[in-house]
Every structure is written in structure tokens, then in C-alpha cells.
Motif scaffolding. Structure first.
Motif, PDB file in Angstrom:
ATOM      1  N   GLY A   1       0.595  -0.811   0.101  1.00 12.46           N
ATOM      2  CA  GLY A   1      -0.195   0.111  -0.031  1.00 12.46           C
ATOM      3  C   GLY A   1       1.283   0.805   0.009  1.00 12.46           C
TER       4      GLY A   1
ATOM      5  N   THR B   1      -8.694  -6.993  -2.957  1.00 10.48           N
ATOM      6  CA  THR B   1      -9.322  -5.959  -2.558  1.00 10.48           C
ATOM      7  C   THR B   1     -10.885  -5.775  -3.472  1.00 10.48           C
ATOM      8  OG1 THR B   1      -8.198  -4.116  -3.730  1.00 10.48           O
ATOM      9  CG2 THR B   1      -7.145  -4.770  -2.118  1.00 10.48           C
TER      10      THR B   1
ATOM     11  N   LYS C   1     -10.735  -3.176  -5.028  1.00  5.90           N
ATOM     12  CA  LYS C   1     -10.796  -2.545  -5.956  1.00  5.90           C
ATOM     13  C   LYS C   1     -10.426  -3.594  -7.401  1.00  5.90           C
ATOM     14  CE  LYS C   1      -7.589   1.256  -7.623  1.00  5.90           C
ATOM     15  NZ  LYS C   1      -6.209   1.907  -7.320  1.00  5.90           N
ATOM     16  N   GLN C   2      -8.879  -4.132  -6.787  1.00  9.73           N
ATOM     17  CA  GLN C   2      -8.874  -5.685  -8.139  1.00  9.73           C
ATOM     18  C   GLN C   2     -10.338  -6.529  -8.577  1.00  9.73           C
ATOM     19  OE1 GLN C   2      -6.327  -6.996  -4.894  1.00  9.73           O
ATOM     20  NE2 GLN C   2      -4.730  -6.531  -5.871  1.00  9.73           N
TER      21      GLN C   2
ATOM     22  N   ARG D   1      -9.826  -0.277  -1.796  1.00 11.18           N
ATOM     23  CA  ARG D   1      -8.122  -1.116  -1.221  1.00 11.18           C
ATOM     24  C   ARG D   1      -8.224  -1.161   0.049  1.00 11.18           C
ATOM     25  NH1 ARG D   1      -6.872   4.760  -1.158  1.00 11.18           N
ATOM     26  NH2 ARG D   1      -6.275   5.780   0.803  1.00 11.18           N
ATOM     27  N   ASN D   2      -9.277  -0.247   1.177  1.00  6.12           N
ATOM     28  CA  ASN D   2      -9.312  -0.930   2.184  1.00  6.12           C
ATOM     29  C   ASN D   2     -10.121  -2.083   2.496  1.00  6.12           C
ATOM     30  OD1 ASN D   2      -7.004   0.609   3.140  1.00  6.12           O
ATOM     31  ND2 ASN D   2      -8.753   2.016   3.186  1.00  6.12           N
TER      32      ASN D   2
END
Length: 215
Positions: free
Chosen positions: A16, A109, A111-112, A151-152
Motif C-alpha cells: 500500500g 481488494t 478495487k482489484q 483498497r481497504n
């Protein structure tokens, strides 16, 4: 004297802005967070920076986790478990739960997950519903999620289930979300809206793809 875990030759599993994540060499279900070298950029520091320095994020996360235990008597299953600290060849380490997919790999994540093509409309719709369920659980346990970015949050389970791996705790100098129900609900609503927008974008892309295939 505590054992020093050698991570010199270990390959990071994730990285990160401020942290690097490694597999714990002794526990398959745990990870070790390490911090990147701290760069001093402010002449006048807020108290948390002076007191906790480059580990202030860990202090904020641990403080919120302990507050959750104090209020509820048990952890919320929407958060990655925390197991304490260790010493590594890269400095201090924070040992946390490793959240995996059904096949045993590190959970992506959000996002991924959303950037990976091929998810069905049903899966994305279920994911959208779970965003709502996630924030309902946070409100029930009164957990402050100050950094609600994709992302978290990671996605796991055969049916998409969201769990938070970073970003809990109150970041402002004056933590109004800890004292005000209105502030807490407002910040939570903003975080929920942010994640819903990202899932909705993926649903819109899926709809456009389906329309193109139907022509």
C-alpha cells in the motif's frame, strides 16, 4: 529476547501507500504488516505524529479494535483479526489475519475485484447488497471506518462477502465521530455511498457489455 523474523528474502503479498504485507512464515492464516521508510514532511506535527510517528496508523487501528471489544465484548466478523506485534528484519511488524478466497489465495481488494472482468450481473448485484450489509454491521458495532476506499476492503466467500483490512479508527485531530451520533452516521453514509458508486460503475459496464453481445 523476542525472535526476529527474517523477511529479507520474502516477497511481498501486497503493498500500500505506507505499508508492505508479507506472509507470516510460521502461520498460514496470518500476515505481517511492515511500514515503509518514514519521510518527514511537516515542520509542525500533530500530536499523533509526534507520539506514534510512522506507526500512528497502527495505533489508530488497534485503538478502534479495542474500543469495539469494550463495547461489544467480541470482535465484529467484518474486520480482519489482530494478533499483536512482532520484530522483523524490516523493523516492527503488525500481525493480522490473512483473509483468503475459497481456493486459499489471498482475497482480492474490492478495487482489484471490480477491475477484473467476467463477473456476472448476479455476483455484482450481490456485492452491492453486501456493501449495504457491511455498513449496517459497522453501525451496529459502532466501528469508525475513516478510510472507506476499495483498497481497504477485500472480497471473499463463494457469495461475495466484504471484510475490512485497513482504514478503521478516527483520523481527524478532533474525533467527532466518537462523540456525535450524527457525525458517525454522516461519515458512514459517505463511505457507503463511495463504495456503492464503484460497484454501480461495474454494474453499468456489465450492462453495456451485455447490450453489445445481444446486438
Amino acid at each position: 529476547m523476542p525472535q526476529i523474523i527474517d523477511l529479507t528474502e520474502a516477497l511481498p503479498l501486497a503493498e500500500g501507500r505506507d505499508q508492505v504485507i508479507f506472509q507470516h512464515p510460521d502461520y498460514e492464516d496470518r500476515l505481517i504488516k511492515t511500514t515503509k521508510p518514514h519521510i518527514k514532511t511537516r515542520r509542525i506535527k500533530r500530536y499523533s505524529m509526534w507520539r506514534y510517528r510512522h506507526l500512528r496508523g497502527w495505533h489508530r487501528e488497534l485503538s478502534e479494535y479495542v474500543a469495539m471489544l469494550a463495547r461489544n465484548g467480541a470482535p465484529c466478523d467484518r474486520l480482519a483479526g489482530l494478533f499483536g506485534f512482532c520484530q522483523t528484519s524490516l523493523g516492527s511488524g503488525f500481525v493480522v489475519e490473512k483473509i483468503s478466497t475459497p481456493d486459499g489465495s489471498l482475497a482480492p481488494t474490492l478495487k482489484q475485484f471490480l477491475n477484473t472482468p467476467g463477473h456476472s450481473n448476479k455476483t455484482l448485484t450481490q456485492l452491492r447488497g453486501d456493501v449495504i450489509d457491511l455498513f449496517q454491521a459497522l453501525e451496529t458495532h459502532r466501528i469508525d471506518f475513516h478510510d472507506p476506499h476499495a483498497r481497504n476492503v477485500v472480497v471473499t466467500g463463494a457469495k461475495p462477502l466484504l471484510r475490512i483490512v485497513d482504514g478503521i479508527g478516527s483520523a481527524p485531530l478532533i474525533p467527532m465521530t466518537q462523540f456525535s451520533d450524527w457525525a458517525f452516521r454522516r461519515v458512514a453514509a459517505q463511505g457507503k455511498a463511495r463504495l456503492l458508486r464503484q460497484v454501480d460503475k461495474a454494474l453499468a459496464r456489465q450492462a453495456r457489455l451485455q447490450q453489445a453481445q445481444d446486438k
